[in-house]
Design a protein around this motif. Structure first.
Motif, PDB file in Angstrom:
ATOM      1  N   TYR A  14       5.447   9.961  26.008  1.00 54.21           N
ATOM      2  CA  TYR A  14       4.825  10.190  24.704  1.00 54.21           C
ATOM      3  C   TYR A  14       5.717   9.655  23.591  1.00 54.21           C
ATOM      4  O   TYR A  14       5.259   8.970  22.685  1.00 54.21           O
ATOM      5  N   TRP A  15       6.997   9.959  23.660  1.00 54.63           N
ATOM      6  CA  TRP A  15       7.929   9.532  22.621  1.00 54.63           C
ATOM      7  C   TRP A  15       7.999   8.013  22.545  1.00 54.63           C
ATOM      8  O   TRP A  15       8.031   7.436  21.455  1.00 54.63           O
ATOM      9  N   LEU A  16       7.991   7.335  23.681  1.00 54.49           N
ATOM     10  CA  LEU A  16       8.070   5.872  23.695  1.00 54.49           C
ATOM     11  C   LEU A  16       6.799   5.212  23.170  1.00 54.49           C
ATOM     12  O   LEU A  16       6.840   4.080  22.688  1.00 54.49           O
ATOM     13  N   GLN A  17       5.668   5.908  23.253  1.00 52.08           N
ATOM     14  CA  GLN A  17       4.415   5.327  22.800  1.00 52.08           C
ATOM     15  C   GLN A  17       4.128   5.604  21.329  1.00 52.08           C
ATOM     16  O   GLN A  17       3.162   5.083  20.789  1.00 52.08           O
ATOM     17  N   ARG A  18       4.955   6.403  20.700  1.00 51.82           N
ATOM     18  CA  ARG A  18       4.769   6.663  19.269  1.00 51.82           C
ATOM     19  C   ARG A  18       4.948   5.363  18.502  1.00 51.82           C
ATOM     20  O   ARG A  18       5.838   4.575  18.793  1.00 51.82           O
ATOM     21  N   PRO A  19       4.100   5.123  17.527  1.00 51.90           N
ATOM     22  CA  PRO A  19       4.270   3.909  16.743  1.00 51.90           C
ATOM     23  C   PRO A  19       5.569   3.971  15.950  1.00 51.90           C
ATOM     24  O   PRO A  19       6.006   5.035  15.528  1.00 51.90           O
ATOM     25  N   ALA A  20       6.174   2.818  15.768  1.00 53.68           N
ATOM     26  CA  ALA A  20       7.398   2.729  14.968  1.00 53.68           C
ATOM     27  C   ALA A  20       7.029   2.159  13.603  1.00 53.68           C
ATOM     28  O   ALA A  20       6.440   1.090  13.517  1.00 53.68           O
ATOM     29  N   TYR A  21       7.328   2.899  12.580  1.00 52.68           N
ATOM     30  CA  TYR A  21       7.010   2.467  11.226  1.00 52.68           C
ATOM     31  C   TYR A  21       8.278   2.217  10.444  1.00 52.68           C
ATOM     32  O   TYR A  21       9.261   2.947  10.568  1.00 52.68           O
ATOM     33  N   GLY A  22       8.232   1.200   9.612  1.00 51.31           N
ATOM     34  CA  GLY A  22       9.340   0.904   8.721  1.00 51.31           C
ATOM     35  C   GLY A  22       9.025   1.407   7.324  1.00 51.31           C
ATOM     36  O   GLY A  22       8.103   2.194   7.115  1.00 51.31           O
ATOM     37  N   GLU A  23       9.787   0.900   6.403  1.00 52.94           N
ATOM     38  CA  GLU A  23       9.647   1.321   5.013  1.00 52.94           C
ATOM     39  C   GLU A  23       8.405   0.690   4.381  1.00 52.94           C
ATOM     40  O   GLU A  23       8.103  -0.477   4.619  1.00 52.94           O
ATOM     41  N   ILE A  24       7.699   1.484   3.601  1.00 51.01           N
ATOM     42  CA  ILE A  24       6.564   0.974   2.841  1.00 51.01           C
ATOM     43  C   ILE A  24       6.823   1.226   1.358  1.00 51.01           C
ATOM     44  O   ILE A  24       7.591   2.107   0.985  1.00 51.01           O
ATOM     45  N   GLY A  25       6.178   0.429   0.534  1.00 52.02           N
ATOM     46  CA  GLY A  25       6.320   0.578  -0.904  1.00 52.02           C
ATOM     47  C   GLY A  25       5.403   1.664  -1.456  1.00 52.02           C
ATOM     48  O   GLY A  25       4.665   2.321  -0.716  1.00 52.02           O
TER      49      GLY A  25
END
Length: 108
Positions: A14-25
């Protein structure tokens, strides 16, 4: 013992399938908030309008491609009826922004 291993494998998966998000404005965060509300209310009409606005903002240079892609992936989840997943992911996207914030300086 076997059930513990199974639980650990499921948790890691589950943890590996979580989407990875970066910084947004700021604009991207505003769209994330709007998507959160639309997902909560399961309003496909609102999601469609927000998706249109995201596309226009990317074309106008107000959002970068990564921001637009993350938001549109969430929109796609609503389009396939995965409202809970979309809501969880938009909340995760927003949470990632607060985790990246600089801590306040220590004042003596």
């Amino acid at each position: 013992m076997g059930s513990i291993v199974l639980i650990l494998l499921v948790a890691v998966g589950y943890w590996l399938q979580r989407p990875a998000y970066g910084e947004i404005g700021r604009k991207g965060y505003d769209y994330a908030m709007a998507l959160s509300s639309a997902c909560s209310g399961r309003s496909q009409a609102r999601v469609a309008k927000i998706s249109q606005m995201i596309t226009q903002s990317e074309e106008a240079g107000e959002l970068n491609a990564a921001e637009s892609n993350w938001l549109q992936q969430i929109v796609q989840q609503t389009n396939t009826g995965n409202w809970e997943t979309a809501y969880e992911n938009v909340r995760l996207l927003m949470q990632c922004q607060t985790e990246r914030a600089n801590p306040l300086p220590v004042i003596d």
